[in-house]
Design a protein around this motif. Structure first.
Motif, PDB file in Angstrom:
ATOM      1  N   PHE A 182       0.485  -1.132   0.154  1.00  0.00           N
ATOM      2  CA  PHE A 182       0.189   0.058   0.422  1.00  0.00           C
ATOM      3  C   PHE A 182       1.200   1.258   0.209  1.00  0.00           C
ATOM      4  O   PHE A 182       1.855   1.091   0.711  1.00  0.00           O
ATOM      5  N   ASP A 183       0.503   2.505  -0.733  1.00  0.00           N
ATOM      6  CA  ASP A 183       0.869   3.837   0.135  1.00  0.00           C
ATOM      7  C   ASP A 183      -0.204   4.398   0.706  1.00  0.00           C
ATOM      8  O   ASP A 183      -1.157   3.313   0.845  1.00  0.00           O
ATOM      9  N   CYS A 184       0.024   5.266   1.338  1.00  0.00           N
ATOM     10  CA  CYS A 184      -0.760   6.083   2.405  1.00  0.00           C
ATOM     11  C   CYS A 184      -2.529   6.155   1.977  1.00  0.00           C
ATOM     12  O   CYS A 184      -3.190   5.662   2.794  1.00  0.00           O
ATOM     13  N   SER A 185      -2.740   6.884   0.528  1.00  0.00           N
ATOM     14  CA  SER A 185      -4.421   6.805  -0.057  1.00  0.00           C
ATOM     15  C   SER A 185      -4.738   5.918  -0.315  1.00  0.00           C
ATOM     16  O   SER A 185      -6.439   5.500  -0.413  1.00  0.00           O
ATOM     17  N   GLY A 186      -3.707   4.578  -0.701  1.00  0.00           N
ATOM     18  CA  GLY A 186      -4.285   3.303  -1.558  1.00  0.00           C
ATOM     19  C   GLY A 186      -4.481   2.444   0.008  1.00  0.00           C
ATOM     20  O   GLY A 186      -5.402   1.664   0.277  1.00  0.00           O
ATOM     21  N   PHE A 187      -4.170   2.599   0.900  1.00  0.00           N
ATOM     22  CA  PHE A 187      -4.467   1.850   2.877  1.00  0.00           C
ATOM     23  C   PHE A 187      -5.966   2.240   2.684  1.00  0.00           C
ATOM     24  O   PHE A 187      -6.654   1.054   3.292  1.00  0.00           O
ATOM     25  N   THR A 188      -5.409   3.497   3.220  1.00  0.00           N
ATOM     26  CA  THR A 188      -7.499   3.737   3.570  1.00  0.00           C
ATOM     27  C   THR A 188      -8.658   3.625   2.756  1.00  0.00           C
ATOM     28  O   THR A 188      -9.977   3.303   2.749  1.00  0.00           O
ATOM     29  N   LYS A 189      -8.351   3.253   1.327  1.00  0.00           N
ATOM     30  CA  LYS A 189      -9.002   3.470   0.096  1.00  0.00           C
ATOM     31  C   LYS A 189      -9.109   1.861   0.769  1.00  0.00           C
ATOM     32  O   LYS A 189     -10.477   1.665   0.524  1.00  0.00           O
ATOM     33  N   TYR A 190      -8.734   1.016   0.903  1.00  0.00           N
ATOM     34  CA  TYR A 190      -8.680  -0.278   0.963  1.00  0.00           C
ATOM     35  C   TYR A 190      -9.563  -1.064   2.225  1.00  0.00           C
ATOM     36  O   TYR A 190     -10.613  -1.476   2.137  1.00  0.00           O
ATOM     37  N   VAL A 191      -8.613  -0.670   3.178  1.00  0.00           N
ATOM     38  CA  VAL A 191      -9.241  -0.177   4.691  1.00  0.00           C
ATOM     39  C   VAL A 191     -10.763   0.294   4.728  1.00  0.00           C
ATOM     40  O   VAL A 191     -11.935  -1.016   5.061  1.00  0.00           O
ATOM     41  N   TYR A 192     -11.081   0.871   4.261  1.00  0.00           N
ATOM     42  CA  TYR A 192     -12.827   1.448   3.810  1.00  0.00           C
ATOM     43  C   TYR A 192     -13.761   0.330   2.880  1.00  0.00           C
ATOM     44  O   TYR A 192     -14.680   0.560   3.670  1.00  0.00           O
ATOM     45  N   LYS A 193     -13.154   0.402   1.728  1.00  0.00           N
ATOM     46  CA  LYS A 193     -14.110  -0.370   0.867  1.00  0.00           C
ATOM     47  C   LYS A 193     -14.012  -1.906   1.866  1.00  0.00           C
ATOM     48  O   LYS A 193     -15.246  -2.404   1.371  1.00  0.00           O
ATOM     49  N   LYS A 194     -12.702  -2.642   2.385  1.00  0.00           N
ATOM     50  CA  LYS A 194     -13.041  -4.225   2.832  1.00  0.00           C
ATOM     51  C   LYS A 194     -14.637  -4.073   4.565  1.00  0.00           C
ATOM     52  O   LYS A 194     -14.928  -4.640   4.641  1.00  0.00           O
ATOM     53  N   ALA A 195     -13.908  -2.639   4.638  1.00  0.00           N
ATOM     54  CA  ALA A 195     -14.361  -2.959   6.359  1.00  0.00           C
ATOM     55  C   ALA A 195     -16.461  -2.775   6.158  1.00  0.00           C
ATOM     56  O   ALA A 195     -16.932  -3.005   6.974  1.00  0.00           O
ATOM     57  N   VAL A 196     -16.273  -1.019   5.423  1.00  0.00           N
ATOM     58  CA  VAL A 196     -17.605  -0.658   5.319  1.00  0.00           C
ATOM     59  C   VAL A 196     -18.145  -0.323   4.496  1.00  0.00           C
ATOM     60  O   VAL A 196     -19.030  -0.218   4.154  1.00  0.00           O
ATOM     61  N   GLY A 197     -17.677  -1.091   3.329  1.00  0.00           N
ATOM     62  CA  GLY A 197     -18.067  -0.630   1.380  1.00  0.00           C
ATOM     63  C   GLY A 197     -18.166   0.642   1.002  1.00  0.00           C
ATOM     64  O   GLY A 197     -18.647   1.083   0.000  1.00  0.00           O
ATOM     65  N   LYS A 198     -17.147   1.717   1.713  1.00  0.00           N
ATOM     66  CA  LYS A 198     -16.942   3.045   1.475  1.00  0.00           C
ATOM     67  C   LYS A 198     -15.781   2.827   0.171  1.00  0.00           C
ATOM     68  O   LYS A 198     -15.307   2.643   0.547  1.00  0.00           O
ATOM     69  N   SER A 199     -16.610   3.866  -0.978  1.00  0.00           N
ATOM     70  CA  SER A 199     -15.622   3.695  -1.944  1.00  0.00           C
ATOM     71  C   SER A 199     -14.750   5.203  -1.922  1.00  0.00           C
ATOM     72  O   SER A 199     -15.132   6.260  -1.472  1.00  0.00           O
ATOM     73  N   LEU A 200     -13.618   5.244  -1.640  1.00  0.00           N
ATOM     74  CA  LEU A 200     -12.763   6.877  -1.722  1.00  0.00           C
ATOM     75  C   LEU A 200     -11.775   6.476  -3.125  1.00  0.00           C
ATOM     76  O   LEU A 200     -11.312   5.678  -3.516  1.00  0.00           O
ATOM     77  N   PRO A 201     -11.479   7.814  -3.302  1.00  0.00           N
ATOM     78  CA  PRO A 201     -10.667   7.756  -4.552  1.00  0.00           C
ATOM     79  C   PRO A 201      -8.794   7.576  -3.767  1.00  0.00           C
ATOM     80  O   PRO A 201      -8.908   7.344  -2.626  1.00  0.00           O
ATOM     81  N   HIS A 202      -7.751   7.744  -4.835  1.00  0.00           N
ATOM     82  CA  HIS A 202      -6.325   6.543  -4.671  1.00  0.00           C
ATOM     83  C   HIS A 202      -6.048   8.038  -4.821  1.00  0.00           C
ATOM     84  O   HIS A 202      -5.150   7.958  -5.344  1.00  0.00           O
ATOM     85  N   LYS A 203      -6.201   9.135  -3.825  1.00  0.00           N
ATOM     86  CA  LYS A 203      -5.001  10.052  -3.740  1.00  0.00           C
ATOM     87  C   LYS A 203      -5.330  10.618  -2.378  1.00  0.00           C
ATOM     88  O   LYS A 203      -6.970  10.601  -1.942  1.00  0.00           O
ATOM     89  N   ALA A 204      -4.407  11.510  -1.353  1.00  0.00           N
ATOM     90  CA  ALA A 204      -5.496  11.947  -0.014  1.00  0.00           C
ATOM     91  C   ALA A 204      -5.747  12.885  -0.113  1.00  0.00           C
ATOM     92  O   ALA A 204      -7.151  13.427   0.493  1.00  0.00           O
ATOM     93  N   ASN A 205      -5.698  14.174  -1.455  1.00  0.00           N
ATOM     94  CA  ASN A 205      -6.077  15.390  -1.667  1.00  0.00           C
ATOM     95  C   ASN A 205      -7.222  14.819  -1.894  1.00  0.00           C
ATOM     96  O   ASN A 205      -7.884  16.218  -1.657  1.00  0.00           O
ATOM     97  N   SER A 206      -8.141  14.133  -2.870  1.00  0.00           N
ATOM     98  CA  SER A 206      -9.429  13.921  -2.806  1.00  0.00           C
ATOM     99  C   SER A 206     -10.396  13.454  -2.172  1.00  0.00           C
ATOM    100  O   SER A 206     -11.129  13.681  -1.759  1.00  0.00           O
ATOM    101  N   GLN A 207      -9.588  12.280  -0.907  1.00  0.00           N
ATOM    102  CA  GLN A 207      -9.791  11.619   0.195  1.00  0.00           C
ATOM    103  C   GLN A 207     -10.738  12.383   0.761  1.00  0.00           C
ATOM    104  O   GLN A 207     -11.777  12.206   1.462  1.00  0.00           O
ATOM    105  N   GLN A 208      -9.571  13.804   1.226  1.00  0.00           N
ATOM    106  CA  GLN A 208     -10.733  14.948   2.507  1.00  0.00           C
ATOM    107  C   GLN A 208     -11.669  15.771   1.975  1.00  0.00           C
ATOM    108  O   GLN A 208     -12.205  15.918   2.836  1.00  0.00           O
TER     109      GLN A 208
END
Length: 271
Positions: A182-208
Motif C-alpha cells: 500500500f501507499d498511504c491513500s491506497g491503504f485507507t481506500k482499501y480498508v474503508y472498502k473492505k470494512a464498511v463498503g465505502k469507496s474512496l479515490p486513490h489520492k489523499a487530497n481527494s479523500q479529504q
C-alpha cells in the motif's frame, strides 16, 4: 264529658309534639322521623380532588444527541417549572424510561439539582424511544414527558480499526492499493472498502472531500485523518485513539500504529 276528653287529647298531642321536637324528632301520621343533624359530617377528600389541588409541572426536555454509535452515552436533560409562577422546580425525582417490548421500562433515575434540572445518563444498546417522567410528591403532580427517538448506529469504528490493524507489517509501495502492498491513500481506500463498503479515490487530497467533516476534538476511532500542507492533503491515515493512527507512512516503512504528527490535519467520518 266528650268535650273534656277531646280537650285532654289535644293537650296530650301538643305536649307530645313539643317533646318530640325537643328530642329532634317529628311525629307524622303516627311515625317518628329524625330531623337533620345540627352539623354535617366532615366531607371526604378523594385522591382526584387532592391531585387537582396540586399543580402539574411544565417541562423543557433536551437530549445531547439523537444519533450515537453503539456503546456511546446519551444525556437527557429535563427542566421543570411551576405552571403558575414560572419558577424553576428544585425538588423531586425524575426517572428515564425506554420503550421496549410494547411497554415503557425504567432505566435510571435522579434527583432534580439546585439549578432545577435533572440530567439522566444512559447507554442504549440499540435504537429506542425514551422519555423523562417526573414523580408525584407532596407539592406537585407527576408529569410524563414527550417521547424522543434515539438512533444507535453499529460500531463501524471498531470494524474499520480491526481491518486496518490486520494489515500491520505490509510494506509501503507507491501507487499500491492492496491487498499486500500500500501507499498511504491506497491503504485507507482499501480498508474503508473492505470494512464498511465505502469507496474512496486513490489520492489523499481527494479523500479529504469525502465523508462528514468532524472537529479535531470530536474525532473517533475509525475516522479518516488527512494531513495537509496549507489546504492540500498529502498524507492519509486512520485514527486509532489516544493520538495514534494506522497508516502506510513512506517508502521503506510498513503499515502500523504510529504517533500522529503536526496539527494541520482534517478529520472525516466515512462511516
Amino acid at each position: 264529658m266528650h268535650e273534656q276528653s277531646s280537650s285532654r287529647r289535644r293537650r296530650l298531642s301538643v305536649g307530645t309534639g313539643t317533646a318530640a321536637l325537643s328530642l329532634g324528632l317529628c311525629l307524622c301520621a303516627g311515625q317518628l322521623i329524625s330531623t337533620p343533624a345540627a352539623s354535617a359530617a366532615t366531607p371526604v377528600v378523594t385522591a382526584a380532588q387532592a391531585a387537582a389541588a396540586k399543580p402539574t409541572p411544565r417541562v423543557g426536555t433536551s437530549v445531547s444527541t439523537r444519533t450515537i454509535n453503539k456503546g456511546q452515552q446519551i444525556r437527557v436533560t429535563a427542566r421543570y417549572y411551576n405552571p403558575k409562577t414560572g419558577a424553576a422546580i428544585k425538588v423531586g425525582w425524575v426517572k428515564l424510561q425506554a420503550y421496549r417490548g410494547g411497554k415503557w421500562v425504567n432505566q435510571t433515575a435522579t434527583k432534580i439539582n439546585s439549578s432545577g434540572a435533572a440530567n439522566l445518563y444512559w447507554k442504549p444498546a440499540s435504537s429506542v424511544s425514551v422519555r423523562a417522567v417526573y414523580l408525584s410528591n407532596g407539592a406537585y403532580n407527576s408529569h410524563v414527558g414527550k417521547s424522543i427517538r434515539i438512533t444507535v448506529r453499529q460500531n463501524n469504528g471498531a470494524k474499520i480499526l480491526a481491518e486496518a490493524k490486520s494489515h500491520t507489517g505490509a510494506l509501503y509501495l507507491f501507487a499500491a492499493a492492496g491487498p499486500k502492498r500500500f501507499d498511504c491513500s491506497g491503504f485507507t481506500k482499501y480498508v474503508y472498502k473492505k470494512a464498511v463498503g465505502k469507496s474512496l479515490p486513490h489520492k489523499a487530497n481527494s479523500q479529504q472531500k469525502y465523508g462528514k467533516a468532524v472537529s479535531k476534538g470530536s474525532k473517533q476511532v475509525g475516522d479518516l485523518i488527512i494531513f495537509r500542507s496549507g489546504s492540500y492533503g498529502y498524507h492519509a491515515g486512520i485514527y486509532a485513539g489516544s493520538g495514534y493512527m494506522y497508516d502506510s507512512p513512506h517508502t521503506g516503512a510498513r503499515v502500523g500504529k504510529h504517533k500522529m504528527y503536526g496539527s494541520n490535519y482534517v478529520v472525516r467520518r466515512i462511516a
